[in-house]
Enzyme design. Structure first.
Site, short mmCIF file in Angstrom:
data_model
loop_
_atom_site.label_atom_id
_atom_site.label_comp_id
_atom_site.label_asym_id
_atom_site.label_seq_id
_atom_site.Cartn_x
_atom_site.Cartn_y
_atom_site.Cartn_z
N HIS A 47 33.23 49.06 42.78
CA HIS A 47 33.95 48.58 43.95
C HIS A 47 33.97 49.63 45.06
O HIS A 47 34.11 49.28 46.24
CB HIS A 47 35.37 48.16 43.57
CG HIS A 47 35.41 46.82 42.92
ND1 HIS A 47 36.39 45.88 43.20
CD2 HIS A 47 34.60 46.24 42.00
CE1 HIS A 47 36.17 44.79 42.48
NE2 HIS A 47 35.09 44.99 41.74
N HIS A 184 29.89 42.58 34.04
CA HIS A 184 31.25 42.04 34.01
C HIS A 184 31.68 41.61 32.59
O HIS A 184 32.82 41.22 32.38
CB HIS A 184 31.37 40.85 34.97
CG HIS A 184 31.42 41.27 36.41
ND1 HIS A 184 30.29 41.58 37.12
CD2 HIS A 184 32.46 41.44 37.26
CE1 HIS A 184 30.63 41.92 38.35
NE2 HIS A 184 31.94 41.85 38.45
N THR A 185 30.77 41.67 31.66
CA THR A 185 31.13 41.36 30.27
C THR A 185 31.71 42.59 29.57
O THR A 185 32.15 42.49 28.43
CB THR A 185 29.91 40.86 29.47
OG1 THR A 185 28.92 41.90 29.43
CG2 THR A 185 29.31 39.62 30.12
#
Length: 201
Positions: A47, A184-185
């Site tokens: 991010h 994202h897993t």
């Protein structure tokens, strides 16, 4: 020899930059093993760096975004896409940075955030990522609105949305998009962070 070792070796065995990186990595490894906090460190680094947009390249540093540690600013860290990431900065990484400074060692937030992420991948059984260090912290003077170019959780057209998001980086392919999306897993989802679930999953 990794890029980490190469960067460190440029300055010699006792150089403070080399020592700061080595100590920071060791502390990150200890943290990740003791707290199982690798996933949130990876999300924080993503991010921070995900604000980059090649359309803004002409604006130069720091307004082109990227891995410049700007996620620490209230404008970014308090925004909905970064919900939950204060913990990574305040609880996990700030003590490491403070410990280094007490010993007279300096590492930028930009480098520490990315170092923690790469270390997390390695500690959790992934590859040892070749990294280059020497990032300078920056605070953009032209504030982009949230979500800062980061992907939405529930887009109407997922494939097209992901292309629109990731194609703003230099030379990123569909294969790269799949790899990044698959990241994202790692870890769990929390209602107070991503907001995509009612409870931790």
């Amino acid at each position: 020899m990794s890029c980490f070792e190469c960067f460190c070796g440029i300055f010699g065995a006792e150089d403070p930059k080399r020592k700061a990186l080595k100590v920071a990595k060791a502390k990150c490894m200890e943290l990740i093993l003791s707290k199982s906090c690798g996933p949130i460190l990876i999300r924080t680094a993503w991010h921070d760096s995900g604000t980059y947009d090649m359309a803004n390249k002409s604006k130069g540093f720091p307004n082109s975004g990227g891995a410049i540690g700007s996620i620490r600013t209230p404008h970014e860290i308090d925004a909905p896409p970064n919900a939950g990431l204060k913990k990574a900065l305040d609880v996990y990484l700030t003590p490491i940075k403070n410990d280094l400074e007490k010993d007279g060692l300096v590492i930028s937030w930009a480098d520490l955030i990315q170092l923690a992420s790469a270390t997390a991948v390695e500690v959790m059984g992934g590859p040892k990522i070749p990294m280059k260090y020497g990032r300078v912290d920056g605070t953009p003077t032209e504030l982009a609105p949230a979500p800062f170019g980061l992907p939405a959780a529930f887009p109407d057209s997922p494939a097209q949305h992901l292309r629109e998001v990731f194609y703003k980086y230099d030379s990123m392919s569909d294969e790269d998009i799949v790899a990044l999306s698959g990241a994202h897993t790692v870890g769990r989802a929390f209602a107070d962070r991503s907001g995509t679930v009612a409870e931790g999953s």
